[in-house]
Design a protein around this motif. Structure first.
Motif, PDB file in Angstrom:
ATOM      1  N   UNK A  60      39.838  38.815  32.103  1.00 14.71           N
ATOM      2  CA  UNK A  60      40.194  37.221  32.280  1.00 14.71           C
ATOM      3  C   UNK A  60      41.893  37.005  32.847  1.00 14.71           C
ATOM      4  N   UNK A  61      41.720  35.949  33.369  1.00 17.55           N
ATOM      5  CA  UNK A  61      42.669  36.118  34.637  1.00 17.55           C
ATOM      6  C   UNK A  61      43.319  34.526  34.882  1.00 17.55           C
ATOM      7  N   UNK A  62      44.670  34.871  34.924  1.00 22.49           N
ATOM      8  CA  UNK A  62      45.246  33.602  34.606  1.00 22.49           C
ATOM      9  C   UNK A  62      45.750  33.319  36.532  1.00 22.49           C
ATOM     10  N   UNK A  63      45.303  31.713  36.442  1.00 20.32           N
ATOM     11  CA  UNK A  63      46.482  31.853  38.363  1.00 20.32           C
ATOM     12  C   UNK A  63      47.936  30.773  37.871  1.00 20.32           C
ATOM     13  N   UNK A  70      48.657  26.699  36.071  1.00 20.68           N
ATOM     14  CA  UNK A  70      48.236  27.924  34.976  1.00 20.68           C
ATOM     15  C   UNK A  70      46.702  27.156  34.570  1.00 20.68           C
ATOM     16  N   UNK A  71      46.133  27.470  35.256  1.00 25.14           N
ATOM     17  CA  UNK A  71      44.641  27.824  35.538  1.00 25.14           C
ATOM     18  C   UNK A  71      43.708  29.633  35.186  1.00 25.14           C
ATOM     19  N   UNK A  72      42.403  29.552  34.661  1.00 21.40           N
ATOM     20  CA  UNK A  72      41.985  30.331  33.713  1.00 21.40           C
ATOM     21  C   UNK A  72      40.686  30.303  33.669  1.00 21.40           C
ATOM     22  N   UNK A  73      40.185  31.632  34.035  1.00 21.29           N
ATOM     23  CA  UNK A  73      38.596  31.691  34.063  1.00 21.29           C
ATOM     24  C   UNK A  73      38.102  33.216  33.539  1.00 21.29           C
ATOM     25  N   UNK A 124      40.040  44.206  26.309  1.00 20.22           N
ATOM     26  CA  UNK A 124      40.572  43.093  27.410  1.00 20.22           C
ATOM     27  C   UNK A 124      41.574  43.189  28.317  1.00 20.22           C
ATOM     28  N   UNK A 125      41.108  43.564  29.793  1.00 24.37           N
ATOM     29  CA  UNK A 125      41.839  43.635  31.136  1.00 24.37           C
ATOM     30  C   UNK A 125      41.964  42.343  31.709  1.00 24.37           C
ATOM     31  N   UNK A 126      43.230  42.062  31.591  1.00 20.81           N
ATOM     32  CA  UNK A 126      43.776  40.845  32.357  1.00 20.81           C
ATOM     33  C   UNK A 126      44.461  40.614  33.201  1.00 20.81           C
ATOM     34  N   UNK A 127      44.084  39.416  33.841  1.00 20.61           N
ATOM     35  CA  UNK A 127      45.081  39.972  35.644  1.00 20.61           C
ATOM     36  C   UNK A 127      45.894  38.795  35.353  1.00 20.61           C
ATOM     37  N   UNK A 128      46.930  38.721  36.319  1.00 24.01           N
ATOM     38  CA  UNK A 128      47.882  37.300  36.327  1.00 24.01           C
ATOM     39  C   UNK A 128      47.886  37.581  37.731  1.00 24.01           C
ATOM     40  N   UNK A 157      46.935  44.694  31.275  1.00 25.27           N
ATOM     41  CA  UNK A 157      46.972  43.337  32.230  1.00 25.27           C
ATOM     42  C   UNK A 157      48.185  43.915  33.120  1.00 25.27           C
ATOM     43  N   UNK A 158      47.443  43.572  34.201  1.00 24.58           N
ATOM     44  CA  UNK A 158      48.008  44.016  35.638  1.00 24.58           C
ATOM     45  C   UNK A 158      48.499  42.094  36.465  1.00 24.58           C
TER      46      UNK A 158
END
Length: 203
Positions: A60-63, A70-73, A124-128, A157-158
């Motif tokens: 999961x990546x949030x930009x 906020x955008x997500x993919x 779940x490995x999440x990136x912000x 998360x990172x």
């Protein structure tokens, strides 16, 4: 009169304590200071253990863009990560991200969105990610709180800088322009194309 004064002082002390607690909770995240490992001073990646370039994006990546939108993919499941990687593996791999893959999420729906879209069956490995170096907006703090609220054992998360591919695709999405990755002049110090075979010279 004395009682009123004491009551007023107690209320004032409680308000000050509440403010101090809020300040402690909402500590700005400065990417360049917290993520010490850098790639040619252009991109920052999370602290060790290193993440191979193909896993740079997580599941999961949030930009967070410069306007706090906020955008997500989302990507596929990530299994156990182990092994030793070359330095080149810490450069993000090309993942063929498309403007349609980026979903804009209103700030007030982030928590519900995460609860509905995060999967329970695997890690779940999440990136912000953000192009901004300092993250201190209400949107950022709200996003972190929402991720932590559903975090289970094994989830991580990172926080990192956006990759060149993310920046490029987001620009085309915001401008509503046609995007073709083959027409982009990619910086090969910031992105690798692991699945493209090199052209062989003819004898």
């Amino acid at each position: 009169m004395t009682r009123i004064f004491i009551f007023f002082m107690v209320c004032l002390l409680l308000l000050n304590c509440t403010k101090k607690e809020s300040q402690k909770e909402n500590i700005p995240y400065i990417i360049s200071q917290n993520n010490k490992k850098t790639i040619l001073n252009k991109d920052t990646i999370p602290p060790p253990p290193p993440i191979p370039g193909s896993l740079f994006y997580g599941t999961n990546t949030f930009i967070i863009d410069k306007n706090s939108k906020v955008y997500y993919f989302q990507r596929n499941e990530i299994g156990h990560i182990c092994g030793n990687w070359e330095k080149s593996d810490t450069i993000p791999h090309f993942i063929n991200l498309q403007p349609k893959d980026l979903i804009e999420i209103p700030t007030n729906t982030i928590s519900d969105f995460i609860k509905l879209n995060y999967k329970d069956g695997f890690r779940n490995m999440t990136f912000i990610a953000s192009k901004l170096d300092t993250l201190n907006t209400e949107t950022y703090f709200y996003l972190v709180d929402a991720i932590k609220s559903i975090e289970k054992e094994g989830d991580t998360y990172f926080i990192r800088r956006t990759t060149q591919e993310e920046d490029t695709v987001l620009k085309y999405k915001r401008n509503n322009e046609y995007y073709n990755s083959e027409s982009i002049k990619w910086d090969h110090e910031r992105i690798t194309f692991p699945f493209i075979k090199p052209k062989l010279q003819k004898n």
